[in-house]
Write a protein that holds these residues in place. Structure first.
Motif, mmCIF file in Angstrom:
data_model
loop_
_atom_site.group_PDB
_atom_site.id
_atom_site.type_symbol
_atom_site.label_atom_id
_atom_site.label_comp_id
_atom_site.label_asym_id
_atom_site.label_seq_id
_atom_site.Cartn_x
_atom_site.Cartn_y
_atom_site.Cartn_z
ATOM 1 N N LEU A 126 0.237 9.256 -1.598
ATOM 2 C CA LEU A 126 -0.786 8.332 -1.088
ATOM 3 C C LEU A 126 -1.307 7.475 -2.219
ATOM 4 N N GLU A 138 7.300 9.389 -3.778
ATOM 5 C CA GLU A 138 7.586 8.348 -2.787
ATOM 6 C C GLU A 138 6.788 8.595 -1.505
ATOM 7 N N TYR A 139 6.461 9.860 -1.242
ATOM 8 C CA TYR A 139 5.650 10.201 -0.065
ATOM 9 C C TYR A 139 4.177 10.354 -0.418
ATOM 10 N N THR A 161 7.651 17.710 -5.431
ATOM 11 C CA THR A 161 7.749 16.819 -4.267
ATOM 12 C C THR A 161 7.760 15.369 -4.727
ATOM 13 N N SER A 162 8.513 14.544 -4.023
ATOM 14 C CA SER A 162 8.657 13.145 -4.421
ATOM 15 C C SER A 162 7.369 12.376 -4.174
ATOM 16 N N ASP A 190 0.827 -1.214 0.000
ATOM 17 C CA ASP A 190 0.000 0.000 0.000
ATOM 18 C C ASP A 190 0.858 1.260 0.000
ATOM 19 N N LEU A 191 2.166 1.116 -0.023
ATOM 20 C CA LEU A 191 3.063 2.270 -0.097
ATOM 21 C C LEU A 191 3.753 2.288 -1.454
ATOM 22 N N PRO A 192 4.016 3.473 -1.984
ATOM 23 C CA PRO A 192 4.764 3.541 -3.243
ATOM 24 C C PRO A 192 6.233 3.197 -3.009
ATOM 25 N N LYS A 193 6.933 2.934 -4.074
ATOM 26 C CA LYS A 193 8.342 2.521 -3.983
ATOM 27 C C LYS A 193 9.144 3.356 -4.970
ATOM 28 N N ARG A 201 -1.547 10.022 -5.122
ATOM 29 C CA ARG A 201 -1.809 11.415 -4.794
ATOM 30 C C ARG A 201 -0.568 12.012 -4.133
ATOM 31 N N CYS A 202 -0.136 13.177 -4.596
ATOM 32 C CA CYS A 202 1.034 13.832 -3.990
ATOM 33 C C CYS A 202 0.676 14.310 -2.590
ATOM 34 N N CYS A 203 1.604 14.154 -1.656
ATOM 35 C CA CYS A 203 1.318 14.512 -0.265
ATOM 36 C C CYS A 203 1.260 16.018 -0.041
ATOM 37 N N TYR A 204 1.833 16.795 -0.976
ATOM 38 C CA TYR A 204 2.028 18.214 -0.662
ATOM 39 C C TYR A 204 0.746 19.023 -0.917
ATOM 40 N N HIS A 205 0.179 18.904 -2.127
ATOM 41 C CA HIS A 205 -1.035 19.652 -2.450
ATOM 42 C C HIS A 205 -2.127 18.756 -3.011
ATOM 43 N N GLY A 206 -1.890 17.451 -2.946
ATOM 44 C CA GLY A 206 -2.969 16.532 -3.234
ATOM 45 C C GLY A 206 -3.277 16.251 -4.695
#
Lengths: 431, 431, 431
Positions: free
Chosen positions: C95, C92-93, C89-90, C55-58, C102-107
């Motif tokens: 969702l 890797e973080y 933003t990477s 469930d996590l990106p790599k 989905r990018c963690c920074y601005h979605g």
């Protein structure tokens, strides 16, 4: 030549002093085809202790060249290019053999002169092994040290014999080797800078040597047939203590006993240590030493004879705080930057020894550039080269005035070094 | 200027988007003689907390310059070039003294203005110490922080007094400093990007601040006399919550309380924190903060007054998996590459604050290039500079339609920032 | 082309062999726009095992490109540029979501083809997401491996079907992946160098495979429709054992069982392993493998079916001494330098396979440079590509003389590979 930063003569002038000039490449770079590298390569250099060679090969890096050293089961030491001439695999993973070393990948077997003894996968009639050589350097083993000569084969000098190493009553003992993460020159020139001894090793951290080292001595720097010495004179009660330390061309040092205190009158006593400052590459340096141990009881202190490290050469611990509280040669030298920048220095009277030493290096470099032999090459394998490191203590009434006292101390030092050069004390027993 | 990568408008187009343009050097490089480095150097910058200075010196790197800071036993703070003017040894190993700092190698003693007080090994009549200075920068200590000015001496501005730091009923408390392994700009511009607050700090990881931060606010970006603010308006029940965060020229921020939830009507309440984004070098950045702590009980939360770290500023643990599950500002910003590449960005409406902030930086750089003073220099040591960070909550009936509601919220925000600029709330107590 | 160092033909010639030529860039550099990088990108490359996707990106790095791979909750795998098209933003973080990441920074939410599904902070009428794409590469999942195609979209070839992977009675099992800190080519060419098997894996360290590998075989290198094989013939008692290993264009290998000893007569038996040598960047290489496991008992050894590592591929321990005592492929290959220097090699008869393999790579590079299709592209998704890796053991009376014996062994090997190419054994079941 390095460029100089501006001379700052106003307060709070950091803004005008931000550019860091390049290092002095001529004196500091040591790789193949560099001026200083070619100069240093004209001399035999120690690269390992004999007892470091086991049944496994050992990877070395010397003056920017990657090498492998081994002693084969026949007892011969080889120093070869690290990477196998066949496909480049590191001989660090090679098999030490009865004669030579064998690459792990396809089994090529190399002798210590670089000859290829076997190429097992090749056809029986292959002549490759008879024509091709692995890069190799000649070896000389002496006093438990392994030396090599990495210069042009046609210029290989005699292996030098130093008079201090054949003193009656003394034996040579391999000491410690250790690595400093900085350029060789800032390590080597430190020994021609005895003021730091009075300061770094005494005032800053409490006496690392004897208390008497805390007095800044009267100093003279004298060029000798084998390099240069500093002559440091100090008053100790009714005595004058004259201490001499040698820098022998180009990167060998002889240090007089650090346990001397000048309280007892005695003649020339020779060095406690011979040490080489061997560049690993431009930013890494190996120190490797022989200790001069008296065969008489209670002359050489036990800690020196049993292999204990000379104080201040390596950090006292891994803790930055402890290093800050007790800095030694290691911190003072390595923190001059990985290669000290001459263009930012302001040399003073205390640096006269450094100035003379750098000039000698520069002259050696110049000689090699011009196709001449540099000073310091051994003229013969049998004739000992005179060296002068020692402590001598003489009785001498104090001068009437401070000026006279200074003159008196300097005159004694001057007289002694002149006598020594005239009639090298370490050679007298041969007459 | 950086070059732009092509705009990708087809699926599976990775192949056409592989080249990584260079970073925007003008806005990101901070070393000596770089456009942005010279701009930032025109302002006082904090470099350490007062209580970090003990009896040992501390090595610092600020905007690519290696420095040493210490407080001598006379109580004066000095900030000097790291390497001794004599031979280059690091003053990190120096001895803090009654007045100044002494190099460990040969004992040269430097005062905080760079003057050389002693050169112990030099002859008594040496004038070197009277002519030469060690590079030094001036210091100003304030609120437990040590600031320096690293620009041209002739342009040294007054030390700035910000109105938010002299609010009655509040005291300033040194907070945390921490380091991000990336360029300063991508850290600094983050505060002008409040949409990320609604997302990164709420939606992604569960509420790092209050739940109300999860609503994307109505936003406006307004240039102020001291820099810029964002004005973020949100509906909370019968209230409209207007939040403002300051970016003060060039790299200072004031953040409104993150514990605000907009449920209770209240007037302008000022910042919880003033923070500087200080470049260590192009790829490393220090954040250093002052906390604004109310002297009244239960106004400032205990966790903030007791020094607890602001959430999301540093990784939650060393585990990559935990960082992936709970990314914060640290992960979002540092993973934009060590220097974010503007030529790969696609800025949208949410990035208007970033666009304005970069334009202000570019204008400041341009002013310095042209020999003009950049905006934001303190005109006087005594006249407070107005700043505007705060939360204010007003009662306001919901707009009849979504469009009217948006207009209503924006109008309230707009009215408030105009009122504040006209009559800065933090200065009213001085009237 | 790389330059060559001089051929050393005298002893102790290290001094004349110090310059290290540059690597052969054409065959070794793999980044975007490099000749070899563009060639390798014309083929599907495996980048991860299916079961590595949670469930996590790599984060991945493939041929110098930074990428992120994930499987969304809808089950689709995406391989995207690592850095978000918005602000960098990477991912890797990011969702992992029901559809896309989905990018963690601005979605921002990205689909696997690079389409932008949501830009939550942007105005409702923003068209940015409809016009812009994140860089993406197509994915093909097969046998528990995830492959991608990173070449020009218009040249995307059919996903290749290799005959050895559809052998009746065999199943494909994901194996081990591991990383070597060196260039891909020196890893890939190792399999066309069977002499090292006789040496490195047998003579040096004791038998890592069976004892019979210790005999240097009679060797032939044959180009096949899908790449090349080596044909290694050895006498074992009354038998001749013919072993073939495949290098399939451009970086796939098929290795015949290492547990073969040639004692029992048997026909063509196919590979034990298919392996890809995937460049991470110029100085780092990933090996990723499928194991061919017999569905019959006692055909495939238990250690191979249970996932145990093939011997000698990674260091035996962290201890240098143990690595020196038991070097394997890892030490032999990685110590050829981070990129082996062809200009320092001396290739012999044992290197004929390496020479042929490099020539094939060079031809493939040349084809791509000239706009032609390189050899080895799959002509169809349904037509299996023949491959030839296997062991076969035949009874054969020993030749009367050594010369005749060599000829006899070579003739058997030659006859077998000609038969196989004529009538690929792995395809016979389809007739």
């Amino acid at each position: 030549m390095s460029t100089r930063a501006p001379f700052m003569n106003t307060e709070y002038s950091g803004y005008y002093h931000r550019d860091v000039p390049k290092e002095n490449e001529e004196l500091t770079h040591v790789g193949p085809n560099t001026p200083c590298g070619e100069y240093l390569r004209r001399f035999w250099q120690p690269v390992a202790y004999s007892d470091e060679l086991t049944d496994l090969p050992k990877k070395l890096r010397i003056m920017g060249e990657d090498l492998v050293i081994y002693r084969d089961f026949g007892g011969n030491v080889g120093l070869l290019e690290l990477h196998c001439a066949h496909r480049g695999t590191s001989l660090e993973y090679g098999l030490v053999s009865q004669c030579g070393i064998r690459c792990c990948y396809h089994g090529w077997l190399f002798d210590r002169n670089g000859a290829i003894l076997e190429t097992p996968g090749e056809p029986a009639d292959s002549t490759l092994k008879d024509r091709l050589f692995q890069g190799a350097y000649p070896i000389h083993e002496s006093n438990g040290l392994i030396f090599t000569y990495m210069g042009p084969p046609e210029n290989r000098p005699h292996f030098p014999l130093y008079d201090s190493m054949i003193r009656p009553g003394y034996k040579m003992m391999p000491g410690q080797s250790y690595i400093l993460p900085c350029n060789w020159l800032q390590v080597a020139e430190n020994s021609m800078d005895p003021v730091h001894t009075s300061f770094l090793h005494t005032i800053v951290t409490g006496s690392q040597f004897t208390d008497e080292f805390g007095v800044i001595p009267e100093l003279e720097y004298v060029e000798t047939p084998s390099g240069m010495v500093y002559v440091a004179g100090r008053r100790v009660g009714n005595n004058v203590w004259i201490r001499m330390v040698d820098n022998v061309h180009p990167n060998m040092q002889q240090v007089a006993p650090v346990w001397e205190n000048g309280r007892d009158v005695h003649p020339f006593d020779g060095p406690m240590m011979t040490r080489w400052i061997v560049p690993i590459d431009d930013e890494k340096t190996m120190l490797i030493e022989l200790r001069h141990i008296s065969e008489e009881d209670e002359v050489t202190p036990a800690w020196w004879a049993d292999g204990t490290m000379l104080p201040a050469q390596v950090p006292i611990s891994d803790s930055l705080e402890e290093q800050q509280r007790q800095p030694g040669d290691y911190e003072a030298q390595t923190s001059q930057r990985s290669i000290a920048v001459h263009g930012l220095e302001h040399l003073g009277a205390t640096d006269r020894g450094v100035i003379v030493y750098r000039r000698q290096i520069r002259q050696g470099i110049q000689a090699v550039k011009e196709g001449r032999d540099p000073l310091g090459l051994s003229p013969s394998a049998d004739i000992p080269i005179p060296t002068f490191s020692n402590d001598e203590v003489v009785e001498a009434r104090r001068g009437a005035t401070p000026v006279e006292e200074v003159k008196l101390i300097k005159d004694i030092g001057h007289r002694l070094i002149e006598e020594y050069i005239e009639d090298p004390p370490n050679l007298r027993h041969l007459k």
